[in-house]
Scaffold this motif. Structure first.
Motif, PDB file in Angstrom:
ATOM      1  N   LEU B  42       0.834  -1.200   0.000  1.00 46.86           N
ATOM      2  CA  LEU B  42       0.000   0.000   0.000  1.00 46.86           C
ATOM      3  C   LEU B  42       0.870   1.251   0.000  1.00 46.86           C
ATOM      4  CD1 LEU B  42      -3.042  -0.305   2.428  1.00 46.86           C
ATOM      5  CD2 LEU B  42      -3.017  -0.133  -0.066  1.00 46.86           C
ATOM      6  N   LEU B  45       2.371   1.859  -3.483  1.00 45.83           N
ATOM      7  CA  LEU B  45       1.405   2.337  -4.481  1.00 45.83           C
ATOM      8  C   LEU B  45       0.974   3.776  -4.184  1.00 45.83           C
ATOM      9  CD1 LEU B  45      -0.874  -0.798  -5.020  1.00 45.83           C
ATOM     10  CD2 LEU B  45       0.726   0.232  -6.649  1.00 45.83           C
ATOM     11  N   LEU B  46       0.717   4.053  -2.896  1.00 41.07           N
ATOM     12  CA  LEU B  46       0.225   5.395  -2.542  1.00 41.07           C
ATOM     13  C   LEU B  46       1.296   6.452  -2.778  1.00 41.07           C
ATOM     14  CD1 LEU B  46      -1.825   4.574   0.690  1.00 41.07           C
ATOM     15  CD2 LEU B  46      -2.690   5.143  -1.579  1.00 41.07           C
ATOM     16  N   THR B  47       2.554   6.152  -2.420  1.00 42.45           N
ATOM     17  CA  THR B  47       3.605   7.146  -2.623  1.00 42.45           C
ATOM     18  C   THR B  47       3.947   7.278  -4.103  1.00 42.45           C
ATOM     19  OG1 THR B  47       5.264   5.438  -2.160  1.00 42.45           O
ATOM     20  CG2 THR B  47       4.657   6.891  -0.351  1.00 42.45           C
ATOM     21  N   LEU B  48       3.840   6.177  -4.853  1.00 42.09           N
ATOM     22  CA  LEU B  48       4.086   6.259  -6.293  1.00 42.09           C
ATOM     23  C   LEU B  48       3.045   7.149  -6.950  1.00 42.09           C
ATOM     24  CD1 LEU B  48       5.999   5.128  -8.489  1.00 42.09           C
ATOM     25  CD2 LEU B  48       4.347   3.299  -8.872  1.00 42.09           C
ATOM     26  N   ALA B  49       1.802   7.063  -6.461  1.00 39.33           N
ATOM     27  CA  ALA B  49       0.740   7.917  -7.006  1.00 39.33           C
ATOM     28  C   ALA B  49       0.911   9.358  -6.554  1.00 39.33           C
ATOM     29  CB  ALA B  49      -0.630   7.388  -6.574  1.00 39.33           C
ATOM     30  N   ASP B  50       1.516   9.547  -5.371  1.00 47.27           N
ATOM     31  CA  ASP B  50       1.593  10.877  -4.770  1.00 47.27           C
ATOM     32  C   ASP B  50       2.649  11.758  -5.420  1.00 47.27           C
ATOM     33  OD1 ASP B  50       0.329  12.389  -2.626  1.00 47.27           O
ATOM     34  OD2 ASP B  50       2.368  12.575  -1.851  1.00 47.27           O
ATOM     35  N   GLY B  51       3.803  11.178  -5.764  1.00 55.26           N
ATOM     36  CA  GLY B  51       4.840  11.991  -6.380  1.00 55.26           C
ATOM     37  C   GLY B  51       6.233  11.503  -6.028  1.00 55.26           C
ATOM     38  N   SER B  52       7.240  12.080  -6.693  1.00 50.09           N
ATOM     39  CA  SER B  52       8.596  11.562  -6.557  1.00 50.09           C
ATOM     40  C   SER B  52       9.161  11.773  -5.151  1.00 50.09           C
ATOM     41  CB  SER B  52       9.508  12.201  -7.600  1.00 50.09           C
ATOM     42  OG  SER B  52       9.512  13.591  -7.440  1.00 50.09           O
ATOM     43  N   PHE B  55       7.715   9.111  -2.911  1.00 52.03           N
ATOM     44  CA  PHE B  55       8.261   7.805  -3.289  1.00 52.03           C
ATOM     45  C   PHE B  55       9.707   7.657  -2.831  1.00 52.03           C
ATOM     46  CE2 PHE B  55       9.546   4.549  -6.544  1.00 52.03           C
ATOM     47  CZ  PHE B  55       8.684   3.554  -6.097  1.00 52.03           C
ATOM     48  N   ARG B  59      11.270   4.810  -0.369  1.00 57.25           N
ATOM     49  CA  ARG B  59      12.438   3.979  -0.687  1.00 57.25           C
ATOM     50  C   ARG B  59      13.515   4.124   0.376  1.00 57.25           C
ATOM     51  NH1 ARG B  59      13.168   4.066  -7.218  1.00 57.25           N
ATOM     52  NH2 ARG B  59      14.274   2.151  -6.827  1.00 57.25           N
TER      53      ARG B  59
END
Lengths: 127, 131
Positions: B42, B45-52, B55, B59
């Motif tokens: 989760l 996916l949520l951070t990938l949708a939110d922005g670099s 994300f 990481r």
């Protein structure tokens, strides 16, 4: 109120769980789906592991991956709920705690599946 | 649940540990561990949708030593649940119930899951080190 049906008719295929083999079948069907989707997911993660944000975003925006990720999320959280349900039924011997946990697991499963789906759609359809 | 003082099956206190029971217990244990691990999915996916920026923070969180160790554990849990899940599906089809076959398949699943874990992490390291 008299029930004129043969008792066997009422019991057939239902058993003490009142829903027959539905739980068992759903667990198996999601398991078969997750076998393939799980391998695909690990392969995808391994491909993107050393890349940057843009390439990860682009990979999930790809319709093929986006659809598989949507289905993966649904199958995963469904399978998770079915599995945890049995674990709680078997090991939690306090009635109220069992019910609370069953509700909590279902809430998390639905919430997580919708959150994951929304995230994939945002990525795939653009923000 | 205290209706009786009789010992209840499966008599875990006096049970000899064997691959038949351990593989079954591990299937549930890894299932529970993987359920906790869905939080990481989760998060990704949520951070990938939110922005670099989000994300990158995600990481960095995964790159901490504790999370790296946990990720190895989750990799094995995934590999084991996957392999033993296939074993369960074959058993649902009525296959592999003869005692020597049952024991052999239990060990095959354990070894396969370890092999899969090693392969995945070897790939990660060889392809450029931990994330």
């Amino acid at each position: 109120m008299n029930d004129l049906r043969n008792p066997l008719q009422r019991a057939l295929g239902l058993g003490s769980a009142k829903e027959g083999a539905n739980h068992w079948w759903r667990q198996r069907i999601t398991a078969v789906a997750l076998f393939f989707l799980g391998l695909w997911f690990v392969a995808l993660v391994l491909m993107l592991l050393h890349g940057d944000y843009a390439s990860a975003h682009a990979a999930l925006a790809n319709p093929f991956n986006a659809v598989l990720m949507l289905v993966f999320g649904i199958a995963l959280f469904w399978h998770m709920q079915l599995g945890l349900q049995v674990v709680i039924e078997d090991y939690v011997h306090s009635r109220w705690l069992g019910v609370v946990l069953q509700i909590a697991v279902r809430f998390y499963a639905v919430l997580a599946a919708v959150l994951a789906a929304l995230a994939v759609l945002r990525i795939a359809l653009g923000r | 649940m205290d209706h009786t003082r009789r010992p209840l099956s499966p008599h875990l206190g006096i049970y000899r540990w064997q691959v038949q029971m351990v593989s079954s217990i591990l299937h549930r244990a890894t299932g529970i561990a993987l359920a906790v691990g869905t939080l990481l999915l989760l998060g990704g996916l949520l951070t990938l949708a939110d922005g670099s920026a989000a994300f990158a923070a995600y990481r960095a969180f995964l790159a901490t030593p504790l999370l790296q160790i946990l990720l190895i554990g989750w990799t094995w849990a995934f590999a084991y649940h996957l392999c033993n899940g296939v074993r369960h599906l074959l058993q649902d089809a009525g296959l592999g119930f003869a005692r020597p076959v049952f024991v052999r398949n239990g060990w095959i699943v354990v070894l396969l899951s370890l092999l899969l874990t090693i392969l995945i992490w070897a790939w990660i390291v060889l392809a450029g080190g931990a994330p």
